[in-house]
Design a protein around this motif. Sequence first.
Motif, PDB file in Angstrom:
ATOM      1  N   PHE A  83       0.843  -1.185   0.000  1.00 46.81           N
ATOM      2  CA  PHE A  83       0.000   0.000   0.000  1.00 46.81           C
ATOM      3  C   PHE A  83       0.883   1.242   0.000  1.00 46.81           C
ATOM      4  O   PHE A  83       2.073   1.189   0.322  1.00 46.81           O
ATOM      5  CB  PHE A  83      -0.955   0.012   1.200  1.00 46.81           C
ATOM      6  CG  PHE A  83      -0.271  -0.034   2.536  1.00 46.81           C
ATOM      7  CD1 PHE A  83       0.087   1.134   3.207  1.00 46.81           C
ATOM      8  CD2 PHE A  83       0.024  -1.247   3.137  1.00 46.81           C
ATOM      9  CE1 PHE A  83       0.708   1.096   4.436  1.00 46.81           C
ATOM     10  CE2 PHE A  83       0.652  -1.295   4.381  1.00 46.81           C
ATOM     11  CZ  PHE A  83       0.998  -0.122   5.031  1.00 46.81           C
ATOM     12  N   LYS A 155      -8.081  -0.463   6.667  1.00 47.56           N
ATOM     13  CA  LYS A 155      -9.415  -0.363   6.060  1.00 47.56           C
ATOM     14  C   LYS A 155      -9.959   1.060   6.154  1.00 47.56           C
ATOM     15  O   LYS A 155     -10.492   1.600   5.172  1.00 47.56           O
ATOM     16  CB  LYS A 155     -10.379  -1.354   6.718  1.00 47.56           C
ATOM     17  CG  LYS A 155     -10.122  -2.799   6.354  1.00 47.56           C
ATOM     18  CD  LYS A 155     -11.321  -3.686   6.668  1.00 47.56           C
ATOM     19  CE  LYS A 155     -11.661  -3.678   8.133  1.00 47.56           C
ATOM     20  NZ  LYS A 155     -12.771  -4.628   8.447  1.00 47.56           N
ATOM     21  N   THR A 158      -7.862   3.546   3.986  1.00 46.25           N
ATOM     22  CA  THR A 158      -8.085   3.290   2.562  1.00 46.25           C
ATOM     23  C   THR A 158      -9.413   3.867   2.119  1.00 46.25           C
ATOM     24  O   THR A 158      -9.522   4.479   1.050  1.00 46.25           O
ATOM     25  CB  THR A 158      -8.037   1.782   2.273  1.00 46.25           C
ATOM     26  OG1 THR A 158      -6.757   1.272   2.634  1.00 46.25           O
ATOM     27  CG2 THR A 158      -8.283   1.502   0.798  1.00 46.25           C
ATOM     28  N   ILE A 163      -4.745   6.228   2.227  1.00 39.57           N
ATOM     29  CA  ILE A 163      -3.899   5.102   1.828  1.00 39.57           C
ATOM     30  C   ILE A 163      -4.503   4.464   0.587  1.00 39.57           C
ATOM     31  O   ILE A 163      -5.726   4.365   0.467  1.00 39.57           O
ATOM     32  CB  ILE A 163      -3.780   4.069   2.973  1.00 39.57           C
ATOM     33  CG1 ILE A 163      -2.759   4.542   4.021  1.00 39.57           C
ATOM     34  CG2 ILE A 163      -3.390   2.694   2.460  1.00 39.57           C
ATOM     35  CD1 ILE A 163      -2.628   3.623   5.216  1.00 39.57           C
ATOM     36  N   SER A 164      -3.660   4.052  -0.344  1.00 45.09           N
ATOM     37  CA  SER A 164      -4.100   3.337  -1.542  1.00 45.09           C
ATOM     38  C   SER A 164      -3.423   1.978  -1.583  1.00 45.09           C
ATOM     39  O   SER A 164      -2.194   1.891  -1.514  1.00 45.09           O
ATOM     40  CB  SER A 164      -3.744   4.112  -2.816  1.00 45.09           C
ATOM     41  OG  SER A 164      -4.469   5.309  -2.898  1.00 45.09           O
ATOM     42  N   ARG A 165      -4.222   0.934  -1.693  1.00 42.16           N
ATOM     43  CA  ARG A 165      -3.663  -0.403  -1.837  1.00 42.16           C
ATOM     44  C   ARG A 165      -3.286  -0.617  -3.295  1.00 42.16           C
ATOM     45  O   ARG A 165      -4.093  -0.402  -4.190  1.00 42.16           O
ATOM     46  CB  ARG A 165      -4.677  -1.452  -1.360  1.00 42.16           C
ATOM     47  CG  ARG A 165      -5.061  -1.301   0.093  1.00 42.16           C
ATOM     48  CD  ARG A 165      -6.005  -2.380   0.554  1.00 42.16           C
ATOM     49  NE  ARG A 165      -5.387  -3.695   0.525  1.00 42.16           N
ATOM     50  CZ  ARG A 165      -6.011  -4.827   0.860  1.00 42.16           C
ATOM     51  NH1 ARG A 165      -7.280  -4.775   1.246  1.00 42.16           N
ATOM     52  NH2 ARG A 165      -5.383  -5.974   0.811  1.00 42.16           N
ATOM     53  N   SER A 194      -4.977   2.979 -10.007  1.00 40.17           N
ATOM     54  CA  SER A 194      -3.935   3.122  -8.981  1.00 40.17           C
ATOM     55  C   SER A 194      -2.798   4.017  -9.461  1.00 40.17           C
ATOM     56  O   SER A 194      -2.324   4.893  -8.734  1.00 40.17           O
ATOM     57  CB  SER A 194      -3.376   1.744  -8.607  1.00 40.17           C
ATOM     58  OG  SER A 194      -4.383   0.919  -8.092  1.00 40.17           O
ATOM     59  N   GLN A 859     -15.347  -1.793  -4.731  1.00 42.24           N
ATOM     60  CA  GLN A 859     -14.167  -2.188  -3.957  1.00 42.24           C
ATOM     61  C   GLN A 859     -13.914  -3.680  -4.084  1.00 42.24           C
ATOM     62  O   GLN A 859     -12.781  -4.129  -4.222  1.00 42.24           O
ATOM     63  CB  GLN A 859     -14.351  -1.827  -2.488  1.00 42.24           C
ATOM     64  CG  GLN A 859     -14.034  -0.366  -2.184  1.00 42.24           C
ATOM     65  CD  GLN A 859     -14.074  -0.097  -0.692  1.00 42.24           C
ATOM     66  OE1 GLN A 859     -14.930  -0.589   0.012  1.00 42.24           O
ATOM     67  NE2 GLN A 859     -13.139   0.692  -0.224  1.00 42.24           N
TER      68      GLN A 859
END
Length: 865
Positions: A83, A155, A158, A163-165, A194, A859
């Motif tokens: 992430f 979680k 995000t 935060i970006s996974r 992304s 998601q």
Amino acid sequence: MGGRRGSRTQRKHFKQNRENVWKRPKTDSSSDPQNPNSNNPPWQPFATQNPSFDEYYKEQGIVSPDEWDAFMEVLRKPLPAAFRINSTSQFFEDIRSQLENDFMKSLQAEAVEGGDLEPIKPLAWYPDNLAWQSNFSRMQIRKNQTLERFHEFLKLETEIGNISRQEAVSMVPPLFLDVHPDHFVFDVCAAPGSKTFQLLEIIYHSAKGGSLPEGMVLANDLDVQRCNLLIHQTKRMCTANLIVTNHEGQHFPGCRSHKNISIGSETTNELEQSITQLLFDRVLCDVPCSGDGTLRKAPDIWRKWNGGMANGVHCLQIQIAMRCLSLLKVGGRMVYSTCSMNPVENEAVVAEILRRCGVSVELVDVSNELPQLIRRPGLKKWKVRDKGVWLASYKDARKLQKNGIVPSMFPSGKNYTDLTNNKKSANGENVNSEDIVQLDGPVPSADDLEEEVSDLPLERCMRIVPHDQNTGAFFIAVLHKVSQLPAIQEKSASSQRKLSTRNELHENLSDQATEEINGLEVISGDGTDEKILEVASKADKNISKIASEADERISEVTSDDEKISEVALEADLVDEPDEGAPESNSSEATQGAADKKIDSAKTGEKRKLQMQGKWKGVDPVLFFKDETTINSIKTFYGIDESFPLTGHLVTRNNDANHVKRIYYVSKSVKDILDLNFRGGQQLKITSVGLKMFERQTSREGSSAPCSFRISSEGLPVILPYITKQILYASAADFKHLLQYKSIKFADFVEADFGQKAANLMLGCCVIVLRDADKSLSDHIQVDTSTIAIGCWKGRSSLSVMVTAIDCQELLERLSVGMETEKNGTLAPENHSELDEKQDMSGENGTSLEEHDAEAKKIQDISATE
């Protein structure tokens, strides 16, 4: 046609969403091994092996024989989770500190004691410790309290967008683009988003003092559903510098201005001062591919994989890459990348790009950039496999009549022909003798194949393999555009030829008119008036006809002249070979294709202008010019004149009286929208701008002096310019608002604050958290660290207009160290009459609950992307 059919088949495959095959489905009675009546066998994990895969990559030499076992061992393991911290978040430093000083240290200590845990760690090659990697099983998370807390933290952050996974190797290509805050960036195959999010971060992070950057990102994808996924991913960025479009990458429109179109009261001279052609400083060309670099996260590819998958997308990849280079400014940089290990999709495509572009494009050596990233140089030799047969050169393919194979798949890129085909290509077209070698002798056996070796500097490409840094696999090549591409120069020469035709037409008109007049003078000598009148009449008609024809042809030449650069972009820059046919280098064919494009452009121009971009299923993008509404907003919120509202507001609704949302766009995006309008709305725009204002829909909202409230997404941008309807709350009152959602004026801790809130006008207001050393009357200088929320000032109370998840995030940031608030749930919502779930409805009446449900679906879909 063969090439197009093949690529369309592949594109259809790429549209399909990939299931999460690592996740074991719930067991039912029909598959229960304890159930004797079970008809189906129990669930079994995918077999992580494929003999064809082993044979293929051993032969290609992707890794050396002595490391093959290590390569395969890692490739069969699930991929660690990675992430990235959003560097534009106002809390990014807090989040990084929490990871470094809390979770990492706690897990390190537990790893030393228990021995079965791996601590989380930052990716050493990613700048500023902003990218992290973790490798825990679901069982470990359920058993370990620190891991469970870390999982909940991920979680929440995000969902907020802090935060970006993202897969670790997927973060690499944008880092090699060298993006600056004033760059126009094109992400041609952008979904699931992304990398687009990452590009926006880079642009914003390097911009000055929290102001909007001068650059922008245009993200495109072929599939509408994937565009929606892209929009959902990037929406968390809250950016006014993004446009999302829906086009085939290889046919992306050459958006040019038609000078004879005006916008509102603007004059032609004013239009000519703006941009007239859409070109980009940077292009990310992450093309569709066979995807065997993602085997660790998508093990279903093991059973589907075969050596011919790469052959089916090779021509499409070249077409997309060449189109992207045509849209790149001279001096710009393009990154070509795939999540495939196959050289037919990687080195072969880069080699063909370099052959077609000649000295106009160079392959950049970036071996000194990101030194801690372990990468391997590109291959200079490889083979092609088709239906179980190895081919070392196109000569072998021609002799074996392999119609799905093209010369560009091989290291030399040479075409071969035999003595009996009169130098014809596989589809019967004439080809030039250059780079053609005649066949001689029998086809050698697989053991006797003479391998071709490329003479291009392909070692400057980079290949990332899984066992080097416990990642997926990726291929990256960095290209620099030195000068205009050869085909563009060819079109310019054609343009000069067409311009000279104008002078010839004028000369012909003059000559023919002179001849007619001379004829009159000769006839007038014999004194016959009737003949003179007859010839004069005939001459007048002929001259009029010649003049009319000349004007029409001159007009066509002028029109063609204006379109010639656009055609050079829209037409394939060089002849794209059909699958199964060698490439033709005929400049006549290229010119013919351009001429057809010109004819098509002329016949379709009026239709395009009449449509004004009303793409089927996509709402139009319109500039919001209702001065009454704009002035009402300015007056109500006291928006400073230095904030550019006029000309920067857009909507997606033709009816200004029923607009529910008004979006704000940056200067760069505004310029592109202007250009798109002048060009006949060639861009199919699915999303643009930052939601800035929303119409009040509640009963109480309709009686407010201003019918639009400030959106949470747009508040950080406009906050420094608001002078009315704004209050500064203490930490205690600010926390109470977040906790209880609605507070009566008399119940605030600071009575003066409650009184000031009661004195505000009915409607939307902004509450800013003030420092402890500031008084209620002090004016606070707004900066990137300022925390503010939108609220509704009702008749008796103040109510927050922020989602519950955002309230939770803010509370946790304001309550560091208070574990009860950090891990506990918030108090039940106590919304006022202006309930957010009712008020924040969509353009089509979508409720917040429906929106959240849809977001959850998206998601789930994107979890494996």
